[in-house]
Enzyme design. Structure first.
Site, PDB file in Angstrom:
ATOM      1  N   LYS A  35      -5.268 -10.511 -12.592  1.00  0.00           N
ATOM      2  CA  LYS A  35      -4.543  -9.623 -13.304  1.00  0.00           C
ATOM      3  C   LYS A  35      -2.993  -9.911 -13.801  1.00  0.00           C
ATOM      4  O   LYS A  35      -2.433 -10.041 -12.734  1.00  0.00           O
ATOM      5  CB  LYS A  35      -4.765  -8.165 -12.607  1.00  0.00           C
ATOM      6  N   GLY A  49       2.231  -6.566  -3.376  1.00  0.00           N
ATOM      7  CA  GLY A  49       3.298  -5.581  -4.036  1.00  0.00           C
ATOM      8  C   GLY A  49       3.589  -4.388  -3.481  1.00  0.00           C
ATOM      9  O   GLY A  49       3.787  -4.435  -2.111  1.00  0.00           O
ATOM     10  N   GLN A  86       2.717   1.855  -3.268  1.00  0.00           N
ATOM     11  CA  GLN A  86       1.777   2.887  -4.129  1.00  0.00           C
ATOM     12  C   GLN A  86       1.115   1.972  -4.950  1.00  0.00           C
ATOM     13  O   GLN A  86      -0.140   2.302  -5.037  1.00  0.00           O
ATOM     14  CB  GLN A  86       3.127   2.926  -5.262  1.00  0.00           C
ATOM     15  N   GLY A  87       1.343   0.763  -5.340  1.00  0.00           N
ATOM     16  CA  GLY A  87       0.140   0.112  -6.259  1.00  0.00           C
ATOM     17  C   GLY A  87      -0.729  -0.422  -5.276  1.00  0.00           C
ATOM     18  O   GLY A  87      -2.091  -0.494  -5.729  1.00  0.00           O
ATOM     19  N   GLY A  88      -0.696  -0.974  -4.069  1.00  0.00           N
ATOM     20  CA  GLY A  88      -1.504  -1.578  -3.198  1.00  0.00           C
ATOM     21  C   GLY A  88      -2.663  -0.404  -2.478  1.00  0.00           C
ATOM     22  O   GLY A  88      -3.746  -0.682  -2.759  1.00  0.00           O
ATOM     23  N   GLU A 113      -1.027  -6.668   0.706  1.00  0.00           N
ATOM     24  CA  GLU A 113      -0.029  -6.841   1.391  1.00  0.00           C
ATOM     25  C   GLU A 113       1.162  -6.181   0.885  1.00  0.00           C
ATOM     26  O   GLU A 113       1.460  -6.652  -0.277  1.00  0.00           O
ATOM     27  CB  GLU A 113       0.176  -8.260   1.191  1.00  0.00           C
ATOM     28  N   CYS A 146       9.282  -9.028   0.026  1.00  0.00           N
ATOM     29  CA  CYS A 146       8.505  -8.087   1.056  1.00  0.00           C
ATOM     30  C   CYS A 146       8.962  -8.175   2.382  1.00  0.00           C
ATOM     31  O   CYS A 146       8.642  -7.467   3.242  1.00  0.00           O
ATOM     32  CB  CYS A 146       7.003  -8.014   0.946  1.00  0.00           C
TER      33      CYS A 146
END
Lengths: 496, 496
Positions: B159, B214, B217-219, B238, B274
């Protein structure tokens, strides 16, 4: 309060108090307090702890078998063998730990562009174990999950199974004593009882992982519960599956022999194996369902189920299969005593096997479905809709590849759907060895790469930590330069 | 439609059409169709595929760096290095695959009580990869996740990240061409764009695993989405973490030097790592916050963030930290052009670090918190409430254990909370080597035993299958007697 009931006659044989919330919290706290010491103990020393537990099992075999038979009706022969196997498992996992590969030690020496890194798998911490009803020794209080977690360096808190609650407490008593005498720290092992105790265990902050063997319903409930924690922990749930058997077109002549083997496998332990083959896919035109029905009548099993709900579920399951389009083609009626259940063979048309059908789900007990396929296109379509299973079996024409043109693609197809492919060998038994895999794609297991039997069972309970530029003395023993535990290591990418 | 914007001036630089549901379905279907061939290809051949991708990256480095800088403002020097690293990663994971240990081959020869078993790790199938905004090469379209999945034998559908959407498409174009020319089957690699395409990808039946780098929230959103599938698949997310740094009491004299190093590490890449160390725990009484603030002023960074929302989140994050009890002690104000953001040092009292506090969460950007602890009891309490992190750093008095009595317990404590412990070495860089671990306890990663960097990254994308009594010719090549792929094996428990 959990009541102990004999499946032979349905009568109560005693009861055991459920653990209070305080008792669960205390068990978990003591496990957490012991975790660091258990983790830093040389696996060779933990081997002595597990050997002590194995020895006490062997020494108390007669007493334990009698108690287990009273609570499970699995019979003295089977249970005596299961005690011996369980002792063997305890020693096996301890040997795997002592060998040390599970520690995954890798050392990268520093280079001009990369720092020194030492990677070591470390125990996760206290593990909650939920044993199975159907193996009161091998997959319960001191079974594969407990043995592999302790071997990997994790304290264990077991939730007693209500189907053998008195046995669970006796096993815990023996194990606690043996571990203490062998020098394991207090808190290394504990047992709690009762439904709420299980919920409290999975949600306890100190619990680092959950291992479960049993039904899809039970396993997925624990998985969901753990996923709702603030600190989510992994759940290794090994759940019951359909475990398909495929007879190739070229093996049609082997159907009479296969039918007898199939009956022997699906009625073993009263059909209460997670590896029970529940579906036979046979080439059309050879009367496979009739052959299996006849073999069942000849075998004349007399299933006695572990609990009243399980016995009732057998009858309900057969009704559901009929409602989904299957027909009963052979039946040995249930006995009249205790938790007796029928043994049943059903048949269904291949086109009834569609996504979402009850025919694609496990029916616990001595119940199996026979489906004839008309050509390999139909066989491919049917295999494509099956759910993930623990095992899949192929009955091929012979062991000479050229003589069965469908065997290679069938082995590949099954390998994509199961954790273990057997050829000409029934799937029910699960050897505890280095190469075993007892786990498969969802929903066979909640973690498709994990196994609950075999050497890799330890891998579930460790997590790698990399030590970057950390002085040797502060690295865990397994990763120190002097290699005090004598474990295999990979240095700069090269295995030693 | 996804718009490409330059962070330098906030102006649009083009746009890319989002993938339609049909295009996503088509990409996934082609990946599934290629899966068997990719899986059965000798890893040495897949090595050539990945080498071709690495080579095309190197050949187009100038063009790619220019495009990436326009979309990310990370600068030519950093991006040129990142292209070279990404090419190196592609070759490294291919080499790891060729070495063959990731296949985990184990063979148990038959005994009187156990059947012949051959265990082989097999590729899961099509993997959905969601790259990170902050590493447009190394953790994106052709980054660690894609390289390790392809090396392990899985087709990949990426994506595109909206923060570098034109670069993503150009990378995909180059990779698709290079893979085709190197002989990889059509469907081995694809890219889709747009938010809905990402949702469609994670819920597509053919997708076997998801890898994400990322935000939490996204993970976690992807993890929840995958857990709601009928056939649940693993999500390896991760996510950003706080990555604590502890200065021991005995290392107080090293604080001036540590303050400068801390600033260099938390402002690297504009604080968009990160592994950014976001929290410094220093012994009280040495003015640690002032030292860090002075070092920040001296360094005078000028952060330009990847996107407008990220730039805005920096200011909001600082406000939230202040609201949670922190005080700003040093600040380099934001520039005026594009997605500029301030660089900020805050201080808080140790007793403000309580469970649930915003002070315990990541603040993306060049923002860090300094907390003084008054004695080791308070330090222990603070460490106890920290969430899991990717990395944890210790600044000790020296490398001689006896000279820093607190270092051993601090290394052990950090090891329980992070995936990588560094001593006297900043955590920001993550080498791709055999011993690397880039992943940690929840919520650092959704699968605490997995790593997204280093040799073990391949392990995420395989699943063991045991072959019981299966004729040699029907076992996958890695497990066959003749060992055609020349991989390491364990026979009857003994490593070869």
């Amino acid at each position: 309060m959990t009541t102990s009931v004999s499946p032979y006659d349905g009568r109560e044989r005693g009861e055991v108090a459920d653990s209070t919330p305080d008792e669960v919290a205390d068990a978990v706290r003591r496990a957490a307090a012991a975790a660091a010491q258990v983790a830093l103990t040389d696996p060779a020393v933990r081997r002595d702890w597990l050997d002590a537990v194995a020895t006490t099992l062997e020494q108390h075999s007669d007493e334990l078998v009698a108690l287990a038979d009273e609570e499970t009706a699995l019979g003295e022969t089977r249970l005596t063998g299961e005690v011996a196997r369980t002792a063997g498992q305890l020693r096996f996992y301890a040997d795997v730990a002592r060998e040390g590969s599970y520690l995954g030690v890798a050392i990268d020496r520093p280079t001009p562009t990369a720092p020194r890194l030492v990677r070591v798998n470390e125990p996760l911490g206290p593990v909650a174990v939920f044993g199975a009803s159907n193996f009161p020794f091998a997959f319960s209080v001191l079974g594969n999950d407990t043995a592999s977690a302790l071997a990997a360096g994790c304290p264990v808190v077991v939730k007693a199974h209500p189907a053998h609650v008195r046995l669970s407490h006796r096993l815990a008593e023996l194990a606690t004593k043996a571990l203490a005498e062998a020098g394991a720290p207090e808190g290394t092992f504990a047992l709690v009882s009762g439904h709420q105790a299980g919920v409290d265990l999975v949600t306890a902050e100190e619990i680092a992982a959950v291992a479960f063997t049993g039904s899809q319903q039970g396993g997925l409930a624990l998985w969901r519960l753990a996923n709702e924690r603030a600190h989510v922990v992994p759940v290794f749930a090994e759940m019951g599956t359909v475990n398909p058997v495929v007879v190739t077109p070229a093996a049609a002549s082997r159907l009479p022999e296969a039918a007898a083997g199939f009956v022997g496998s699906f009625t073993l332990g009263h059909g209460q194996f997670c590896t029970k083959p529940g579906l036979l896919l046979a080439p059309a035109g050879h009367d496979a369902a009739r052959l299996v029905a006849d073999a069942l009548t000849a075998a004349a099993p007399a299933p006695v189920m572990l609990t009243a709900p399980i016995a009732k579920a057998v009858a309900v399951g057969v009704e559901d299969l009929v409602h989904a389009g299957a027909t009963v083609v052979g039946e040995v009626p249930a006995g009249t005593e205790g938790f007796a259940a029928p043994a049943v063979v059903l048949a269904a048309r291949a086109d009834a096997l569609v996504p979402g059908s009850r025919l694609l789900e496990e029916c616990f007990g001595a119940v199996a479905l026979v489906v004839e396929y008309d050509g390999t296109d139909e066989l491919r379509r049917v295999l494509d809709v099956l759910q993930g299973s623990l095992a899949g079996t192929l009955i091929a024409a012979s062991e000479h590849p050229a003589e069965d043109p469908d065997a290679p693609w069938l082995v590949r197809t099954l390998a994509g759907q199961v954790g273990r492919v057997t050829v000409g060998d029934w799937p029910t038994g699960v050897a505890y060895t280095w190469a075993q895999q007892h786990g498969g794609p969802w929903p066979a297991t909640s973690a498709p790469a994990a196994t609950s039997v075999g050497a890799a069972a330890l891998d579930r309970f460790v997590r790698p930590v990399a030590y970057q530029s950390v002085p040797d003395a502060w690295v865990p023993p397994a990763g120190q330069d002097a290699n005090p535990w004598g474990v295999p290591r990979r240095v700069d990418g090269v295995r030693s």
